[in-house]
Write an enzyme that holds these catalytic residues in place. Structure first.
Site, PDB file in Angstrom:
ATOM      1  N   ASP B 181       0.818  -1.213   0.000  1.00  0.00           N
ATOM      2  CA  ASP B 181       0.000   0.000   0.000  1.00  0.00           C
ATOM      3  C   ASP B 181       0.852   1.263   0.000  1.00  0.00           C
ATOM      4  OD1 ASP B 181      -3.199  -0.443   1.783  1.00  0.00           O
ATOM      5  OD2 ASP B 181      -2.626  -0.579  -0.333  1.00  0.00           O
ATOM      6  N   ASP B 228       1.171 -11.005   8.716  1.00  0.00           N
ATOM      7  CA  ASP B 228       1.619  -9.627   8.903  1.00  0.00           C
ATOM      8  C   ASP B 228       3.032  -9.522   8.351  1.00  0.00           C
ATOM      9  OD1 ASP B 228       0.153  -8.605  12.110  1.00  0.00           O
ATOM     10  OD2 ASP B 228      -0.616  -8.652  10.053  1.00  0.00           O
ATOM     11  N   ASP B 230       5.718  -8.695   9.393  1.00  0.00           N
ATOM     12  CA  ASP B 230       6.877  -9.065  10.207  1.00  0.00           C
ATOM     13  C   ASP B 230       6.696 -10.433  10.854  1.00  0.00           C
ATOM     14  OD1 ASP B 230       6.256  -8.049  13.542  1.00  0.00           O
ATOM     15  OD2 ASP B 230       4.821  -8.137  11.904  1.00  0.00           O
ATOM     16  N   ASP B 325     -10.445  -8.593  11.464  1.00  0.00           N
ATOM     17  CA  ASP B 325     -10.188 -10.029  11.466  1.00  0.00           C
ATOM     18  C   ASP B 325     -11.243 -10.796  12.264  1.00  0.00           C
ATOM     19  OD1 ASP B 325      -7.130  -9.104  13.198  1.00  0.00           O
ATOM     20  OD2 ASP B 325      -9.216  -8.888  13.838  1.00  0.00           O
TER      21      ASP B 325
END
Lengths: 248, 702
Positions: B181, B228, B230, B325
């Site tokens: 993004d 995610d 990371d 989520d």
């Protein structure tokens, strides 16, 4: 008794030092092991403490049991059978017999091996000779020693054909003197994994200065540099060989 | 059949009758125990006896039956307390007393309800194990691995992308995509080099949810794994999760634990990393497995696989709440899909780095869950089973603890400052009812949460968050549309030791108030005009608050982060190749993407800036990494890696993060809960921080 034959089409791949260090490792692990030199260079024993110019060996046809016993007594660490010093005529005769008689070399070696030998490591000379086929076909395990370079890679098809023809029970391709800093070596080993994936050993013997130093001092790499990755790799090799000979 | 049946399915009529009769008898007995009033002495004896029985039962550490019994006892004792509270302690006089007394009562009732929900949610954790895949990989389905990113640095995301590429799955059925993004060029170049699909969109509508939904339109995989940016997956991730998807065609979600290899602010600032379970261990170690029993595991945004058809049926990831989520999972459950939780850590990420980042993230979750509670309440609406309704509600109302906790922190002050009575009963009697209620809750909870949460640490975690989630959750209750998505930052460096006074302000205020209240209480004792027993209870309560609040203040004292790239304690065999051609067999002590600490068999006599190569052995291949010696002493060498090629970086990522068993033994060093010791630890951490703060230079985050 099991027979392991060390073979390579190309010379200079370090086959002999692999045989000796492997023999040393197996002996250290308690196996009764003898390394046999069938190369007229007669260099194998030098790794294991033989004096230069030693005449006793497989190629001599005039050996008495007294000679054999004296040799056995002289062994200091690993049991080995030298090729022996012989004249040019004796050499020709040796080769003629080995080619014409399928089992001749085999029987000769057996006669000279110490009783109770569990594993015989037979070091063949480089290249394909008249009697290479005989030696390979009697083996329980053929260990092909090569380098991770293009020249060695190019010998693989001929090796595969030879091995296919003689029907060896187990085959392993071992890359020796591997230097993973060289991208070409890493690539070539990857390429080898593509064409002989099932037989390529999952580890390599690294290119270690300690091995050359050990030879210069007539020591094994386990004695000279026990902390080295090379010494460790021989441990892995010994484990692999024993597991393969057991049929795992 | 994805969730086990919730009770015996074949039960004869006689069997049912028996169960009903026994339940009725038990209910009558329990009711009697709850409502029979006792005098002070009898209540004391009763309370002590029951507690001793519970302690004796607790000696059977491994029995689930005993756990059930302790839960029943705890709930009965607590119900007795609440009943007594409601029936006997409300005769207050002034309007002020009635108002304040009611507020306190409401807070206690909230805690009581949460206790019920909590027990229900965690009493029978389903320890779901992976199910093997079919033998023939050509039958395995296609999976898209999506890694959305917005403003995180490439340095962090590239490792995740490489780890995703290393997942064991037929290569023609695996697509790894980076959803950027931020639309950054360096990401595009990296992806091209690494063989990763690079996806962008023209706007950033709906943040992460919008990002994923946009990418889903372009991808074709039957299943979608989301990480995610990371969270590095291990190589076994898909093989250990997809088995459940194949076994149950109605399975929409397989969630796995979020594991962190870096310390969260509590662990870092208290230096308790890996000794005491961290805050998330309870959720992933106990709550989600508990949810799994009731088929109400919800999606946590990362480390999960979803079925594309299920996602499409609910219109993609939910975009109208901030915790998209959990909401998506709720919508899928409403449509009759199943979910599951595989209790093996198969990914690892970075925990929030500073207390303010941590609080920011939790505020978002709290706000989001209350938004869902308001707009799509699980207690109402179609499609859910009762157990699912209760599980979701439990998870959501947990976030309403801001106000009750604040009430508990201020309650003793009311009496100590103003002599306002919140109970109209003698203090001693209050104690004989309240203490069993508290002690049983602590005992039973400690037993159930043994290695996932140490007693009283929950208090610290919640104290830290209480004042911050109060406003957002209240606002969200009133009007769910208020609030926008704020991204938790990853990869920021805490440059120096500093005290985050800004974020600690509420705790400092409350701490001060409680300290002053204690002083006032002591003065009142000397005055002799107020009943000492009531003073004593309130003083004790205020002291408890002081301890918790000082621990909260202590967390705000941020320990300096010494290096940017996280080091993992990890022992893998390596070979060092020295200048001069010698090799040395060695083992790592810790490892990061930037370097390693290596244990050698002897002193190698290396000097700073010596060049070496470190060989890693990954999947039968050797990767020789060029490095510089930073430091060598005795048997230890610290090396720093030179600039790595993509293959070398990939090898290191695989070594650290991709091994299937990478995180399985992570909690082996964690000690099991002992409430008393836990209590002392918190006091210790709280108290030692105060001098540090007073001596240091407290300054706010620039």
């Amino acid at each position: 008794m099991k027979t392991v034959v060390l073979f390579s089409v190309k010379g200079g791949t370090g086959r002999t030092s692999v045989a000796c260090n492997l023999g040393a490792e197996l002996t250290q692990q308690g196996r009764r092991c003898t390394v046999v030199d069938t190369d007229p260079q007669n260099a194998l024993g030098l790794h294991l403490g033989m004096s230069v110019g030693e005449r006793f060996g497989v190629a001599r046809h005039d050996l008495t049991s007294h000679d054999i016993a004296r040799h056995q007594r002289g062994l200091t660490k690993v049991s080995y059978l030298p090729f022996g010093q012989c004249s040019f005529e004796e050499l020709l005769e040796f080769e003629r017999q080995a080619v014409e008689n399928y089992a001749w070399l085999d029987e000769r070696v057996h006669r000279l091996l110490p009783p109770g030998t569990e594993i015989a490591l037979i070091d063949l000379p480089a290249g394909i000779r008249g009697w290479t086929y005989h030696s390979l076909s009697g083996a329980d395990l053929v260990l092909v020693v090569l380098h991770a370079d293009a020249a060695s890679y190019a010998t693989i098809p001929a090796t595969e054909e030879m091995l296919g023809r003689c029907g060896a029970r187990h085959v392993g391709y071992l890359v020796n003197q591997m230097d993973a800093r060289m991208p070409l070596s890493v690539d070539v080993r990857g390429a080898m994994s593509g064409i002989v994936s099932k037989s390529l050993l999952p580890f390599t013997i690294p290119n270690d200065e300690a091995m050359r130093e050990a030879f210069a001092q007539q020591k094994t790499v386990q004695e000279h540099a026990p902390d080295s990755q090379a010494a460790f790799a021989f441990g892995e090799l010994a484990d692999w060989v024993q597991a393969t000979l057991r049929g795992e | 059949m994805s969730a086990p049946s919730q009770g015996p399915t074949r039960f004869s009529f006689a069997g049912w009758l028996f169960v009903v009769l026994v339940s009725m008898v038990a209910l009558v007995a329990a009711t009697l125990v709850v409502i029979i009033p006792l005098g002070l002495r009898e209540q004391l004896i009763f309370g002590a006896t029951v507690f001793l029985i519970a302690l004796a039962l607790n000696l059977f550490k491994k029995s689930r039956l005993v756990t059930m019994m302790l839960v029943v006892i705890s709930l009965t004792v607590s119900t007795r307390y609440i009943y007594w509270r409601l029936s006997s302690t409300l005769g207050l006089e002034s309007v002020l007393e009635i108002t304040l007394g009611s507020i306190l009562l409401l807070a206690e009732v909230y805690a009581y309800v949460v206790l019920w929900f909590g027990y229900m949610q965690t009493m029978w954790p389903l320890r779901r194990r992976p199910v093997p895949m079919p033998r023939d990989p050509s039958t395995w389905p296609s999976v898209d691995v999506l890694i959305p990113t917005y403003n995180e640095p490439l340095e962090v995301v590239r490792a995740t992308l490489l780890a995703a590429k290393a997942i064991d799955w037929p290569p023609d059925k695996l697509v790894v995509a980076c959803l950027d993004d931020g639309r950054r060029d360096e990401f595009k170049q990296f992806c091209e080099q690494a063989g990763i699909v690079y996806v962008t969109r023209p706007n950033n509508e709906h943040a992460k949810a919008g990002n994923i939904n946009h990418a889903l339109k372009q991808m074709k995989g039957e299943f979608v794994a989301i990480f995610d940016c990371d969270h590095l997956p291990t190589r076994s991730f898909l093989q250990f999760t997809m088995g459940w998807m194949l076994r149950d065609p109605k399975m929409a979600l397989v969630q796995t634990p979020h594991h962190f290899h870096s310390p969260d602010p509590f662990e870092k600032n208290f230096k308790i990393f890996r000794r005491i379970p961290n805050e998330e261990d309870l959720f992933y170690g106990l709550v989600q497995p508990g949810n799994d029993l009731w088929n109400s595991t919800f999606f946590c945004g990362s480390c999960a696989v979803l079925r594309r058809t299920a996602l499409e049926e609910v219109g993609g990831i939910a975009t109208n709440t901030v915790t998209e989520d959990a909401h998506t999972a709720l919508m899928m459950h409403r449509k009759g899909w199943n979910s599951s939780f595989v209790d093996v850590p198969m990914a690892s990420g970075l925990a929030t780095e500073s207390l303010s980042a941590h609080v920011g993230q939790r505020i978002r979750w709290a706000r989001g869950m209350i938004q869902v509670f308001r707009t799509d309440n699980p207690l109402f609406g179609r499609g859910l089973k009762l157990a699912q309704r209760l599980s979701y509600s439990s998870a959501m109302i947990h976030f309403l603890n801001g106000l009750p906790r604040l009430v508990f922190m201020l309650a003793p002050l009311v009496f100590l400052f103003f002599s306002v009575n919140l109970f109209n009963r003698a203090a001693a009697l209050v104690l004989t009812y309240a203490l069993p209620h508290l002690f049983h809750a602590i005992l039973t909870t400690s037993r159930m949460q043994r290695q996932y949460r140490h007693s009283f640490w929950a208090e610290v975690y919640e104290t830290v968050l209480a004042t911050y989630i109060l406003l957002p959750t209240t606002l969200a209750l009133i009007n769910p549309k208020l609030g926008k998505f704020n991204v938790t930052s990853k990869g920021g460096l805490v440059k120096d030791d500093f005290f985050d006074a800004k974020i600690a302000r509420p705790y400092l205020v409350l701490l001060l108030l409680n300290l002053v209240a204690i002083a006032v209480g002591i003065w009142r004792i000397q005055l002799g005009r107020t009943p000492v027993d009531a003073l004593a209870i309130n003083l004790a309560w205020a002291t408890y608050n002081v301890i918790m609040l000082s621990a909260a203040v202590a967390v705000a004292y941020e320990a300096k982060q010494r290096r940017k790239v996280t080091r993992i304690a990890l022992e893998v065999p390596v070979a060092l190749r020295l200048d001069g051609g010698h090799t040395i067999r060695a083992t790592t002590v810790d490892l990061s993407r930037g370097g390693a600490l290596i244990q050698t068999p002897r002193d190698l006599g290396l000097k700073n800036t010596d060049a070496v190569h470190v060989s890693f052995y990954v999947a039968d291949a050797e990767s020789a990494i060029p490095a510089k010696v930073r430091f060598q002493k005795g048997n230890r060498v610290h090396v720093e890696f030179e600039k790595l090629t993509l293959e070398q970086e990939s090898a290191i990522v695989r070594t650290i993060y991709s091994r299937a068993d990478a995180w399985v033994n992570w909690n082996d060093g964690t000690v099991v809960d002992r409430p008393l010791r836990s209590w002392l630890e918190i006091i210790y951490y709280g108290l030692i921080s105060l001098p540090r703060i007073m001596l240091g230079r407290p300054r706010s985050d620039p």
